[in-house]
Design a protein around this motif. Structure first.
Motif, PDB file in Angstrom:
ATOM      1  N   THR A 207       9.539  31.342 -28.921  1.00  0.00           N
ATOM      2  CA  THR A 207      10.411  30.346 -29.642  1.00  0.00           C
ATOM      3  C   THR A 207      11.053  29.805 -30.964  1.00  0.00           C
ATOM      4  N   GLY A 208       9.516  30.711 -31.762  1.00  0.00           N
ATOM      5  CA  GLY A 208       9.543  30.320 -33.163  1.00  0.00           C
ATOM      6  C   GLY A 208       9.018  29.346 -34.054  1.00  0.00           C
ATOM      7  N   GLU A 209       8.131  28.758 -33.155  1.00  0.00           N
ATOM      8  CA  GLU A 209       8.146  27.267 -33.607  1.00  0.00           C
ATOM      9  C   GLU A 209       6.783  27.195 -34.010  1.00  0.00           C
ATOM     10  N   ILE A 210       6.677  26.186 -34.971  1.00  0.00           N
ATOM     11  CA  ILE A 210       5.745  26.678 -36.098  1.00  0.00           C
ATOM     12  C   ILE A 210       4.244  25.690 -35.835  1.00  0.00           C
ATOM     13  N   ARG A 211       3.653  25.624 -34.898  1.00  0.00           N
ATOM     14  CA  ARG A 211       2.507  24.087 -35.217  1.00  0.00           C
ATOM     15  C   ARG A 211       1.275  24.214 -35.877  1.00  0.00           C
ATOM     16  N   THR A 212       0.477  23.004 -36.013  1.00  0.00           N
ATOM     17  CA  THR A 212      -1.099  23.026 -37.084  1.00  0.00           C
ATOM     18  C   THR A 212      -1.960  24.115 -36.278  1.00  0.00           C
ATOM     19  N   VAL A 213      -3.120  24.506 -36.211  1.00  0.00           N
ATOM     20  CA  VAL A 213      -3.778  25.143 -35.763  1.00  0.00           C
ATOM     21  C   VAL A 213      -5.705  24.782 -35.257  1.00  0.00           C
ATOM     22  N   GLN A 214      -5.947  24.100 -37.225  1.00  0.00           N
ATOM     23  CA  GLN A 214      -6.856  24.071 -37.017  1.00  0.00           C
ATOM     24  C   GLN A 214      -6.851  22.448 -37.952  1.00  0.00           C
ATOM     25  N   VAL A 215      -7.199  20.946 -37.613  1.00  0.00           N
ATOM     26  CA  VAL A 215      -7.917  20.380 -38.775  1.00  0.00           C
ATOM     27  C   VAL A 215      -7.710  20.728 -40.009  1.00  0.00           C
ATOM     28  N   GLY A 216      -7.970  19.816 -40.977  1.00  0.00           N
ATOM     29  CA  GLY A 216      -8.038  20.172 -42.780  1.00  0.00           C
ATOM     30  C   GLY A 216      -6.857  19.443 -43.420  1.00  0.00           C
ATOM     31  N   LEU A 217      -5.840  19.782 -43.398  1.00  0.00           N
ATOM     32  CA  LEU A 217      -4.601  19.188 -43.705  1.00  0.00           C
ATOM     33  C   LEU A 217      -5.136  18.361 -45.031  1.00  0.00           C
ATOM     34  N   ASP A 218      -5.142  18.177 -45.956  1.00  0.00           N
ATOM     35  CA  ASP A 218      -5.518  17.013 -47.088  1.00  0.00           C
ATOM     36  C   ASP A 218      -4.288  17.467 -47.857  1.00  0.00           C
ATOM     37  N   ARG A 219      -3.389  16.151 -48.774  1.00  0.00           N
ATOM     38  CA  ARG A 219      -2.267  16.484 -49.032  1.00  0.00           C
ATOM     39  C   ARG A 219      -2.685  15.891 -50.893  1.00  0.00           C
ATOM     40  N   GLU A 220      -4.121  15.360 -50.776  1.00  0.00           N
ATOM     41  CA  GLU A 220      -5.203  15.327 -52.216  1.00  0.00           C
ATOM     42  C   GLU A 220      -5.294  16.775 -52.330  1.00  0.00           C
ATOM     43  N   VAL A 221      -5.309  18.060 -51.279  1.00  0.00           N
ATOM     44  CA  VAL A 221      -6.264  18.721 -51.896  1.00  0.00           C
ATOM     45  C   VAL A 221      -5.269  19.750 -51.981  1.00  0.00           C
ATOM     46  N   VAL A 222      -4.004  20.396 -50.895  1.00  0.00           N
ATOM     47  CA  VAL A 222      -2.754  21.451 -51.108  1.00  0.00           C
ATOM     48  C   VAL A 222      -1.337  20.271 -50.607  1.00  0.00           C
ATOM     49  N   ALA A 223      -0.651  20.293 -51.116  1.00  0.00           N
ATOM     50  CA  ALA A 223       1.019  19.560 -51.166  1.00  0.00           C
ATOM     51  C   ALA A 223       1.074  20.414 -50.333  1.00  0.00           C
ATOM     52  N   VAL A 224       2.112  21.700 -50.570  1.00  0.00           N
ATOM     53  CA  VAL A 224       2.473  22.415 -50.093  1.00  0.00           C
ATOM     54  C   VAL A 224       2.154  23.500 -50.027  1.00  0.00           C
ATOM     55  N   TYR A 225       2.683  23.972 -48.102  1.00  0.00           N
ATOM     56  CA  TYR A 225       2.240  25.051 -47.897  1.00  0.00           C
ATOM     57  C   TYR A 225       3.587  25.791 -47.393  1.00  0.00           C
ATOM     58  N   ASN A 226       3.624  27.687 -48.482  1.00  0.00           N
ATOM     59  CA  ASN A 226       4.528  28.556 -48.044  1.00  0.00           C
ATOM     60  C   ASN A 226       3.865  30.014 -47.112  1.00  0.00           C
ATOM     61  N   LEU A 227       4.787  29.942 -46.107  1.00  0.00           N
ATOM     62  CA  LEU A 227       5.050  31.016 -45.046  1.00  0.00           C
ATOM     63  C   LEU A 227       5.905  31.466 -45.108  1.00  0.00           C
ATOM     64  N   THR A 228       5.479  33.196 -45.236  1.00  0.00           N
ATOM     65  CA  THR A 228       6.292  34.202 -44.916  1.00  0.00           C
ATOM     66  C   THR A 228       6.034  34.343 -43.000  1.00  0.00           C
ATOM     67  N   LEU A 229       8.288  34.522 -42.994  1.00  0.00           N
ATOM     68  CA  LEU A 229       7.881  34.806 -41.333  1.00  0.00           C
ATOM     69  C   LEU A 229       8.510  35.836 -41.560  1.00  0.00           C
ATOM     70  N   GLN A 230       8.239  36.464 -40.105  1.00  0.00           N
ATOM     71  CA  GLN A 230       8.568  38.014 -39.827  1.00  0.00           C
ATOM     72  C   GLN A 230       9.362  37.588 -38.128  1.00  0.00           C
ATOM     73  N   VAL A 231      10.861  38.422 -37.954  1.00  0.00           N
ATOM     74  CA  VAL A 231      10.909  38.895 -37.231  1.00  0.00           C
ATOM     75  C   VAL A 231      11.477  39.702 -36.984  1.00  0.00           C
ATOM     76  N   ALA A 232      11.172  40.492 -35.444  1.00  0.00           N
ATOM     77  CA  ALA A 232      12.020  42.063 -35.180  1.00  0.00           C
ATOM     78  C   ALA A 232      11.913  41.966 -33.637  1.00  0.00           C
ATOM     79  N   ASP A 233      13.000  43.405 -33.638  1.00  0.00           N
ATOM     80  CA  ASP A 233      13.382  43.061 -32.438  1.00  0.00           C
ATOM     81  C   ASP A 233      12.773  44.688 -31.656  1.00  0.00           C
ATOM     82  N   MET A 234      13.114  44.754 -30.092  1.00  0.00           N
ATOM     83  CA  MET A 234      12.562  45.523 -29.717  1.00  0.00           C
ATOM     84  C   MET A 234      11.221  45.551 -28.791  1.00  0.00           C
TER      85      MET A 234
END
Length: 784
Positions: A207-234
C-alpha cells in the motif's frame, strides 16, 4: 457459396510460436470457410482464437498467419483484410498477400497504446465476386516489461507528533506502472532505502503507507526526518524508481518554562505609573512562537494592591514587569514579589516538573519629589447669584505626599476667565472680588469653571492642578411683569368677544419663574364685581367682563406672583379699552375713541416713551442753538455798521401760516440773546393770546445767560417751559395748518410749475434794494 467455418487457433498459435515471436516458424494455414463434415446436417462455425503477438517485435515484416478458402483452387482466390491497423488508424501495421492469404506485421507494436486489433478477412474470386462471408481476425498484443514504475510525487510530506506510539500513520507513497496490470510487469512493491538510525519508520510494501515502528520521536532532538523510498515492479524484482519522504515531527508541550535565576532585583520610582521596571528571563525548549513556548507570568504574592503587572515580550518570551499604580515611598519602600511562569498551552501529563517554575522579584522604591495632591478634584460647590464682593466660596487646599520632606505649598489661579475669584496664596481660600454677571458667556448651564494651581517649594518644584466648579444658584430676586398684550379690546357686553389674553414674564430662571399667578388687586374689591381673570396656562390668563361697564378707558390694578421660594409679586396697572362690538366680537367703527391710550400698556411704558421724546427734543434744540449761534456770528460780520435790523421776524415758509402780513406768528424776541436790548417793530399794545393760554399767565422776565456749560441743560429746559406757557407765541407742539396761506401777500406764487414758465423774464435787479444779504443774488441773476 458454402458457409464460413471458423477454426479455433488457440493451440495452433502456440505451436507456431507466434506469441513468442520466433520468426523461423512458418505461419499455419487457416481454412476459416471450410465446411463441416458431411454427415452432420447442422452447419456450425469454428471460432478462431485471438492471434497473440509480442510488443516491441524487431524483425519486420513478420508473418503472423495464412488464411485460405476451399471454394476455389489456389491461385484463383483473392484475399484482403480491413480494419484498424490496415486501412484505419494506425494504418499499415498489418498487410496480406492477396494471392496466398499470408498476413504480415509491418510495424513495432506498443501495448500501452493499443493492446489488440480486430480485423475482417475477405475472399473474392478473380471476377471480384464474394466467395465467402467475411470472417473476424483478432490480433492480441502481448505485454513486455518495458515501463518503469513511477511515483506520483517526487517528494512526499508527512507530520507526526513527537512521542507518538508505534503504528501511528504518517503518510502514504503512491506509484503507477504503465505495463499490463494483470501481469507481474505492473506488480509493484514499496520499500525504504534509507532513513538514518535508529529506524523509526516502516512502509507497507503493497500500500505504500508509512507508519512509526517504535517510540523515541522527540522534536527537540530531531525535528525533521528524510526517508528515501523505492518502488519496483515484477513484485519487487523488476524495474525500480525512487522518491523522497520528508516527515516533520510536530511539537507538543513536553518542556515546562523555567526562570534563568532564582531571584531578580529591580528599582522603581514613586508617584509614576505605566512605566517598565525590569525583565524576567525564562527558557523553554519547545517550538518558539508556538503556544507550547509562549510564557504566561503570574504574581503569586507581595502585591496586595495590584500595583504591578507582567506582560510577555512576544519576541524574547521574557516577562516585562511594570508599575500600573503609582508607588509611595513613604508608605512602602520595598516590595517582595513571588512570580510563577507557565505556558499558554497546557503541559503534557508526562512532562517532568520544572525546577525553576517560580522566582522572587525584589523591587526597591526610589523617593522623588511628588506633586501636591488635592483631596477632592474636581471640587464642586455652589454660590447664590449676585453674591457681593468678598463672599467666601470655598477653601481649595492640597496636601504634600512627601511626609519625610516637609514643604510649603502656595496657591494661584491658572484659569479664571471673568477674573471673578481671589485666591489666598497661603491657604487656598477662595472668595469673590466682584459681582458675577448672569449674562457671562463663561456660565455654562449655570456652572462656572476655574483652575487652581498648588505649587511646592522643592527643587525642582512640582505643581498640581485642581478644577473648581461653582454652581450659580438661581435666586428669586425678580417679580413677574405683564408682557405687552396684542392689540385688542374688550366688548362692553360680557358674552361678546374672546376677552383679553394677558401674559407675564420673569427675569428669573426656573424654578423661580412660571407658573405665574394672576389676580385682581385685593386692594380694589370693586374690580372683582365687574371683571374676571382666569388662568389659561402657566404664563397666560384671560381677562373678561362679568357685567356691562361704560365704554372707554379703564384702569385695572393686577397682582402677579411667581412660583419661586419665597415667591415674588408685583402689583401693576393695566389700561383696558371697552367698546361696543358687532356680532363677530370686534369693535364697531368709531367706538371707544379712547383706544389711543393703548389697551394693556402700563404706566411705566408710557413714562419711558415720554422721557425718550423729551430727550430727543433736547438734542434737536441743542443742535439748533449751536447752528444759530454760529450763523449769528457770521451775520454780525456781514451787517457790521448797519443801524437797523433788516427784518423783525423770521418767516418760516414750511409752516405756511398767514403770509408776509402774518407778523404775529412768532415772537422774534423769544429767540434773541437774553442780554441784547429788545428792538421790535410790533405796535404797542397787548399781543394776541393763544386760545389755550391760561388766564393767570404772567410774562416771563428776561433770563441771564448761563455762566458754565453745566447749566446749559437747565437754561434750555427753562426756555422751553417759558415758550410753552407764553400765550403770545405758538407752542412747540402746535399743529401746523397747511390749508390756509393768509391773504394780501404782495409776493408772487412759489409754485414750481409757474416759476419755471416765467423764469427767463424775471427781473432780479430789485434785489439790490434788499440789503447786503440779497445783493449777491442780484449779481448772479440780475442784468449785467
Amino acid at each position: 457459396m458454402g458457409p464460413a467455418l471458423l477454426l479455433a487457433l488457440g493451440l495452433l498459435a502456440q505451436s507456431l510460436g507466434l506469441s513468442s515471436g520466433v520468426p523461423e516458424l512458418q505461419p499455419s494455414t487457416l481454412y476459416p470457410w471450410r465446411q463441416a463434415p458431411a454427415p452432420s446436417r447442422v452447419r456450425r462455425a469454428w471460432v478462431i482464437p485471438p492471434i497473440s503477438v509480442s510488443e516491441n517485435h524487431k524483425r519486420l515484416p513478420y508473418p503472423l498467419v495464412q488464411i485460405r478458402s476451399d471454394k476455389q483452387q489456389l491461385g484463383s482466390v483473392i484475399y484482403s483484410i480491413q480494419g484498424p491497423g490496415v486501412d484505419e488508424e494506425p494504418r499499415n501495421v498489418f498487410s496480406i498477400d492477396k494471392f496466398t492469404g499470408r498476413v504480415f506485421l509491418n510495424a513495432t507494436l506498443d501495448r500501452e497504446k493499443t493492446d489488440r486489433f480486430r480485423l475482417r478477412a475477405f475472399a473474392l474470386d478473380l471476377g471480384g465476386s464474394t466467395l465467402e462471408d467475411p470472417t473476424d481476425l483478432e490480433i492480441v498484443v502481448v505485454d513486455q516489461n518495458d515501463n518503469r514504475p513511477t511515483f506520483l510525487q517526487d517528494v512526499f510530506t508527512g507530520h507526526v507528533l513527537e512521542g507518538a506510539v508505534p503504528g501511528t500513520f504518517v503518510t502514504r507513497a503512491e506509484a503507477t506502472d504503465a505495463d499490463d496490470p494483470e501481469t507481474d510487469n505492473a506488480a509493484l512493491r514499496f520499500s525504504i532505502l534509507e532513513q538514518g538510525s535508529p529506524e523509526l519508520f516502516s512502509i507497507d510494501e503493497h500500500t505504500g503507507e508509512i507508519r512509526t515502528v517504535q517510540v523515541g520521536l522527540d522534536r527537540e532532538v530531531v525535528a525533521v526526518y528524510n526517508l528515501t523510498l523505492q518502488v519496483a515492479d515484477m513484485s519487487g524484482d523488476g524495474l525500480t524508481a525512487t522518491a523522497l519522504a520528508i516527515i516533520s515531527v510536530d511539537d507538543i508541550n513536553d518542556n515546562a518554562p523555567e526562570f534563568t535565576k532564582d531571584e531578580f532585583f529591580m528599582e522603581a520610582a514613586e508617584a509614576v505609573s505605566g512605566v517598565d521596571v525590569g525583565r524576567l528571563e525564562v527558557e523553554d525548549r519547545d517550538l518558539p512562537g508556538s503556544p507550547n513556548w509562549v510564557a504566561r507570568f503570574t504574581i503569586l504574592e507581595g502585591d496586595p494592591d495590584r500595583q504591578f503587572a507582567i506582560r510577555t515580550d512576544p519576541k524574547t518570551n521574557e516577562g516585562v514587569l511594570s508599575v500600573v499604580k503609582p508607588l509611595d515611598y513613604e508608605s512602602h519602600e520595598r516590595y517582595e514579589l513571588r512570580v510563577s511562569v507557565q505556558n499558554e498551552a497546557p503541559i503534557q501529563a508526562t512532562t517532568p516538573r520544572a525546577q525553576r517554575g517560580q522566582t522572587r522579584v525584589s523591587v526597591w522604591v526610589q523617593d522623588t519629589n511628588e506633586a501636591p495632591v488635592f483631596p477632592e478634584n474636581p471640587l464642586r460647590t455652589s454660590l447664590a447669584e449676585g453674591a457681593p464682593p468678598g463672599t467666601s466660596v470655598v477653601t481649595f487646599s492640597a496636601r504634600d505626599p512627601d511626609t519625610q520632606q516637609p514643604q510649603r505649598i502656595s496657591y494661584s489661579k491658572d484659569y479664571d476667565p471673568e477674573d471673578w475669584l481671589q485666591v489666598d496664596g497661603a491657604t487656598g481660600r477662595i472668595q469673590t472680588q466682584r459681582v458675577l454677571s448672569p449674562a457671562s458667556p463663561f456660565l455654562k448651564d449655570g456652572w462656572y469653571r476655574a483652575i487652581i494651581l498648588a505649587l511646592d517649594n522643592a527643587m525642582p518644584p512640582s505643581t498640581a492642578t485642581g478644577t473648581l466648579s461653582i454652581e450659580i444658584l438661581e435666586v428669586n430676586d425678580h417679580a413677574p411683569a405683564l408682557a405687552p398684550p396684542p392689540l385688542g379690546s374688550l366688548c362692553s357686553q360680557p358674552d361678546q368677544g374672546p376677552g383679553l389674553i394677558l401674559g407675564a414674564t420673569d427675569e428669573d430662571l426656573p424654578p423661580h419663574g412660571a407658573p405665574f399667578h394672576f389676580q385682581l388687586s385685593p386692594r380694589v374689591p370693586d374690580l372683582s364685581r365687574n371683571w374676571s381673570l382666569n388662568q389659561i396656562n402657566v404664563s397666560h390668563a384671560r381677562l373678561r367682563l362679568q357685567h356691562q361697564v361704560p365704554e372707554g378707558l379703564h384702569r385695572l390694578s393686577l397682582l402677579l406672583r411667581d412660583s419661586g421660594q419665597p415667591p415674588q409679586q408685583r402689583e401693576q396697572t393695566l389700561n383696558v379699552t371697552v367698546c361696543s362690538c358687532g356680532p363677530d366680537g370686534s369693535c364697531l367703527p368709531g367706538a371707544a375713541a379712547l383706544q389711543a391710550g393703548g389697551a394693556g400698556i402700563s404706566l411705566g411704558a408710557l413714562v419711558i416713551v415720554l422721557a425718550s421724546t423729551v430727550v430727543l427734543l433736547l438734542l434737536v434744540l441743542l443742535a439748533a442753538l449751536r447752528m444759530r449761534l454760529g450763523r449769528r456770528s457770521r451775520d454780525e460780520s456781514l451787517l457790521h455798521g448797519l443801524k437797523d435790523d433788516l427784518r423783525d421776524n423770521i418767516l418760516n415758509y414750511d409752516e405756511q401760516g398767514g403770509g408776509e402780513e402774518d407778523q404775529d406768528a412768532y415772537d422774534i424776541n423769544q429767540l434773541r440773546h437774553p442780554v441784547e436790548p429788545r428792538t421790535t417793530s410790533r405796535p404797542l399794545g397787548r399781543p394776541p393770546l393763544r386760545r389755550d393760554a391760561p388766564f393767570s399767565h404772567v410774562r416771563q422776565p428776561h433770563r441771564a445767560l448761563p455762566s458754565s456749560p453745566a447749566d446749559i441743560a437747565n437754561f434750555i429746559s427753562d426756555g422751553l417751559e417759558a415758550a410753552d406757557s407764553d400765550p403770545s407765541v405758538p407752542p412747540y407742539d402746535t399743529a401746523l395748518i397747511y390749508d390756509y396761506e393768509g391773504d394780501g401777500s404782495v409776493a408772487g406764487t412759489l409754485s414750481s410749475i409757474l416759476s419755471s414758465l416765467g423764469d427767463e423774464d424775471q427781473d432780479y435787479d430789485y434785489l439790490q434794494d434788499w440789503g447786503p444779504r440779497f445783493a449777491r443774488l442780484a449779481d448772479l441773476y440780475g442784468h449785467p
